[in-house]
Design an enzyme around this catalytic site. Sequence first.
Site, PDB file in Angstrom:
ATOM      1  CG  ASP A  45       5.379 -10.351   1.530  1.00 22.03           C
ATOM      2  OD1 ASP A  45       4.383 -10.283   0.480  1.00 22.03           O
ATOM      3  OD2 ASP A  45       6.299  -9.745   1.275  1.00 22.03           O
ATOM      4  N   GLY A  55       4.096 -12.689  -1.313  1.00 26.14           N
ATOM      5  CA  GLY A  55       4.808 -11.778  -2.515  1.00 26.14           C
ATOM      6  C   GLY A  55       6.237 -11.759  -2.447  1.00 26.14           C
ATOM      7  N   GLY A  66       9.917  -2.871  -1.868  1.00 29.75           N
ATOM      8  CA  GLY A  66       9.279  -1.665  -2.354  1.00 29.75           C
ATOM      9  C   GLY A  66       9.207  -0.795  -1.224  1.00 29.75           C
ATOM     10  CG  ASP A 119       2.301  -9.289  -2.431  1.00 23.44           C
ATOM     11  OD1 ASP A 119       2.387  -9.841  -1.441  1.00 23.44           O
ATOM     12  OD2 ASP A 119       2.732  -8.255  -2.558  1.00 23.44           O
ATOM     13  CB  THR A 137      -1.768  -1.952   1.497  1.00 24.64           C
ATOM     14  OG1 THR A 137      -0.903  -2.183   2.406  1.00 24.64           O
ATOM     15  CG2 THR A 137      -3.036  -1.474   2.372  1.00 24.64           C
TER      16      THR A 137
END
Length: 429
Positions: free
Chosen positions: A105, A107, A149, A300, A304
Amino acid sequence: MLPSIVASLSLSAALVAAAPSPNDVHHLQLARRSIRTRSPLADLEAYTKAKTDLQYKYGWKTHEDDVSRRQSSADVAITNQGGDTSYFAPVSVGTPAQVFDLVLDTGSSDLWFTTTACDSSCPGGTPEFDTTKSTSLKPSTQAISLKYGSGAASGTLAQDTVTMGPFTISNQIFVTVDTISTGLIDGQLAGIMGLGFDSIAATDATPFWQALLNANQFTSPEFSFFITRFGNDAKATDEEPGGVLTLGGTNSTFYQGDIDFNDFPSGSTPSFWLQTVSAVTVNGKSVTVPGGDSALAAIDTGTTLVGAPTAAVNAIWGAVSGSQALSGNQAGFFSFPCSTSLTISLAFGGKSWPISNADLNLGQLGAGQCLGAIFDITEGTSVVPGSGNPSWIVGDTFLKNVYSVYRANPPSVGFAELSNAAGGSSGAF
Ligand SMILES: *[C@@H]1O[C@H](CO)[C@@H](O)[C@H](O)[C@H]1NC(C)=O
């Protein structure tokens, strides 16, 4: 995948057969965390780097001294989970090593995985770290909660040996997780490896990749991704070959031509892998999207799809004839005629990079309309972009179309065309 204020936009799974399920659509945290956890565990990597920096500064050590040190780059095989939803790789922890599959990840910046102490919130079958079996583990009682998130994970800080490919950090700080929210991870995933910068780590620890960089283990101050596309393959299983992460360099087998690097927006402390969206075209026609702070994008791998601010999303879909804004649960998303072969290109100051229709079209919704992969990230939130926070989250929908390079020094992101061996950048149009 990103640490988060953004309310989860939920898609109806029934409605979107071929698309990622609601919980799989990861979102970025748009706010930098203001409260960070002061770890009771010594961040040895940070102190070692401070020592070496001082030695260079006063001339007690020269960079030539480092040449003899073993520096390398190495490939790590990635797995593509859920038809391009998540990309993960194995990481070993402790002594003797226990191996876990973690989402890669860019991000976020924290490292965590579930432990055998995980309560019923861990899905059955989740691999778990048995802390009692590692002789090198340094546990702590420092509780910490990580928010993304798409959910949250909480547990306690700990420190142990962490290895990925041939690279090892012997005192890596991470979170041993005992509670996770539904849908944050599934299948054989045990957690997340954050590949962002330390400034946004909730644990306040040096991320694994940055610790390797600080320890001078990398040939080049960078890591690179080639990620695969299976979302448009009806025969794909839940786990397919996901591509290759190259730590400490690039691998020319997977790209062709030059790598087009763009520096981070000036003046910002490295946090997310930030770029500025400088141009957007829809089927070859340029569309006007907001500039300034509203053009900041986090690149990121843990997200997705592609999230963008309202004005940009409206401009993009406004340029696609027959597109429709969805409402209710799907507010923020758009549909477009399945018969349209759509190409949307993004530029970040340099070249423009096309996103294939295979990635933009997430499957049929009915009445000849298909779901689009670029959505309004601000829908249903009160997040105000700016102050260095990204307004765009450029995830796998885009990244499947390029070879991406994350370079720490100077802080920049580079993109190149995929080689034919990696499927080719135009292979799926
Ligand atoms: C690049 O990838 C190829 C194909 O997986 C592999 O054979 C080669 O060893 C890699 N090169 C480097 C320098 O890692």
